[in-house]
Design an enzyme around this catalytic site. Sequence first.
Site: not given
Ligand SMILES: Cc1ncc(COP(=O)(O)O)c(C=O)c1O
Length: 415
Positions: A7, A133, A227, A256
């Site tokens: 990014y 996202y 998610d 995470k």
């Molecule tokens: C809600 C959500 N899902 C999926 C992801 C993607 O995770 P990663 O960066 O570990 O691939 C993120 C990343 O910020 C996220 O905030």
Amino acid sequence: MPIWRPYTSHYEGAPLPLRVVRAQGSYLYTAEGRAIWDGTCAWWVTVHGHCHPHIASAIARQAHTLDQVLFADFTHPAAEALTEQLTHRTGLAWAFFTDDGSTAVEVALKIALQYFYNRGEKRTRILALEGAYHGDTFGAMSVSARSAFTDPFREWLFEVEWLPFPCPKNESLLEDRLREIRQSGEIAAFIGEPLLQGVAGMRTYSSAYWDRIAQAVRAAGGIVIADEVFTGFGRTGALFATDLCNEKPDILCLSKGLTGGFLPLGLTLVHERLFEAFRSPEPHKALYHGHSYTGNPLACAAALASLELWSQPETQERLAQLVQTQGRLAAQWKSRFPDLPTRHLGLVWATELPTPEKGYFAGHRHALKAFALEKGLFVRPLGHVAYILPALSSEPSELERAVAVLADYTEALSA
Ligand SMILES: Cc1ncc(COP(=O)(O)O)c(C=O)c1O
């Protein structure tokens, strides 16, 4: 240094990255010895703080015992214990291991679609929330809002139907959509970040909306995917955001905070009912997805140690204390800057800064970051949205100081 950073615009004269040589608790230490308070939990992962000794020791022990196995043919105690704890905690009977948040989402989508394929049912409609996202792989991008992140790949992304962001302003629009969904026989799945959209600008919505969407999707025979890559592990004040909802997901994506920020690991937890469609000796019914590092023992050991910390009363007390502090700071901010939309949920405090240009490319993302760094604070605004997400190692006074720095920046804007 030819490191292609994520990014990041690379050009002559672009700001250089800071070189961090060590971290402890909520602080990063640079090569020159500067201490920087990390208001982002290192992209939302270090929930207990940096280098927590309990997790570090668990990883070291695991590294001396079993480093890696081929997860299709072997299992190991750390993966088994982690699966047992999380399936017990969530009521979702099966755990599929991946490497990060994007792949946890990718697998969730594949499982949902292959579930219907294995049953010989044709269902094509996938629903997501406006502004979503879910990651940067192609499936995850497809269910994410179309934006500058996805523009170059737009024609290769599969189609998704967007539900309006659930808020009172969109109430009648949403209800019309849910009515139509309830009657559809074609809904395959809905994916959403429960209660809190992180990347969209820390946008919050009530659990009643999550419940209504999930109920409509279920009434249509579709699969509900939560998610919780961002919302999981304390961010909303509970271990999982869906703990605060009545409607529990059929599939839950975690990453995470799962390992306390030490090692990459993704988990897709799946309801028994869905797994049943894959239980078969027929080869074409299996899920053909995997990664070299699937089920990595070190990452599993880190996740287990992190869960041990979550079960300690001190962790819960600190969580409650910081949630309360963030709430107080948000209320104070609202009375000081009544025109700025300000949000608080759990550990998240966020405000929209005054700006002619909204969205991810708003100038604040560079200007505020530079301003705060001068004062020993690391923030990474989501465009015009500034936020503080503290690790549990933080003291309330550190949150107060961080918000005071943001207030100085905001005051200076109108000076
Ligand atoms: C809600 C959500 N899902 C999926 C992801 C993607 O995770 P990663 O960066 O570990 O691939 C993120 C990343 O910020 C996220 O905030």
